[in-house]
Scaffold this motif. Structure first.
Motif, PDB file in Angstrom:
ATOM      1  N   VAL A 121      75.026  36.237  18.117  1.00 18.14           N
ATOM      2  CA  VAL A 121      73.626  36.397  17.729  1.00 18.14           C
ATOM      3  C   VAL A 121      73.288  35.222  16.824  1.00 18.14           C
ATOM      4  CG1 VAL A 121      71.909  37.878  16.620  1.00 18.14           C
ATOM      5  CG2 VAL A 121      73.838  38.910  17.837  1.00 18.14           C
ATOM      6  N   VAL A 122      72.174  34.560  17.113  1.00 17.38           N
ATOM      7  CA  VAL A 122      71.727  33.419  16.321  1.00 17.38           C
ATOM      8  C   VAL A 122      70.272  33.624  15.921  1.00 17.38           C
ATOM      9  CG1 VAL A 122      73.311  31.826  17.487  1.00 17.38           C
ATOM     10  CG2 VAL A 122      70.979  32.068  18.344  1.00 17.38           C
ATOM     11  N   SER A 123      69.793  32.765  15.041  1.00 15.49           N
ATOM     12  CA  SER A 123      68.362  32.735  14.733  1.00 15.49           C
ATOM     13  C   SER A 123      67.976  31.304  14.406  1.00 15.49           C
ATOM     14  CB  SER A 123      68.007  33.680  13.578  1.00 15.49           C
ATOM     15  OG  SER A 123      68.525  33.192  12.369  1.00 15.49           O
ATOM     16  N   ALA A 124      66.694  31.009  14.609  1.00 19.26           N
ATOM     17  CA  ALA A 124      66.165  29.676  14.318  1.00 19.26           C
ATOM     18  C   ALA A 124      65.436  29.727  12.978  1.00 19.26           C
ATOM     19  CB  ALA A 124      65.204  29.236  15.418  1.00 19.26           C
ATOM     20  N   SER A 125      65.640  28.717  12.165  1.00 12.71           N
ATOM     21  CA  SER A 125      65.005  28.683  10.856  1.00 12.71           C
ATOM     22  C   SER A 125      63.536  28.300  10.940  1.00 12.71           C
ATOM     23  CB  SER A 125      65.755  27.719   9.935  1.00 12.71           C
ATOM     24  OG  SER A 125      65.818  26.435  10.519  1.00 12.71           O
ATOM     25  N   GLN A 126      63.156  27.582  11.993  1.00 12.37           N
ATOM     26  CA  GLN A 126      61.758  27.157  12.128  1.00 12.37           C
ATOM     27  C   GLN A 126      61.414  26.918  13.591  1.00 12.37           C
ATOM     28  OE1 GLN A 126      61.593  23.627   9.750  1.00 12.37           O
ATOM     29  NE2 GLN A 126      62.811  22.423  11.150  1.00 12.37           N
TER      30      GLN A 126
END
Length: 128
Positions: free
Chosen positions: A91-96
């Motif tokens: 699982v990942v996420s983008a900061s912007q």
């Protein structure tokens, strides 16, 4: 120079061979959404289905700057049988907001010493 806004609800990922990778086999696939919002969890899978026994195998995700690992391990190592399939999830996420190329790589060696490699890229578009 951001991507055009789209009403597309297609969640299938765009897969392309990574230019810097030399694929000798086609046993790896990547799955995940092609769009997300900043800070939203993004679930990614690498699937490996070898056609012969592998005494050594390594599967890894390569995350670009701006994409953070939230859960899971970037690398899996072990042996795989031809009758096995491996599903490696993170699982990942983008900061912007932005367009990010996430790499999936496979390298393996048979008991006879023959090397195999494969790689794919998933393009994730992150919009507010």
């Amino acid at each position: 120079d951001g991507p055009e806004s789209s009403d597309t609800t297609d969640t299938s990922a765009t897969l392309e061979l990574v230019g810097a990778c030399s694929s000798t086999t086609d046993i790896l696939s990547m799955e995940g959404p092609d769009r997300a919002r900043p800070q939203e969890p993004v679930y990614l899978d690498i699937l490996v289905s070898p056609s012969e026994d592998l005494s050594e195998a390594e599967v890894r995700f390569e995350l670009p700057e701006g994409i953070e690992l939230v859960e899971g391990d970037l690398v899996w190592k072990g042996a795989l049988r031809a009758t096995d399939s491996l599903e490696h999830k993170i699982v990942v996420s983008a900061s912007q907001a932005g367009e990010y190329a996430i790499g999936g790589h496979f390298e393996g060696r048979t008991t006879g010493g023959q090397s195999h490699s494969d790689c794919k890229t998933l393009v994730l578009i992150v919009q507010q």
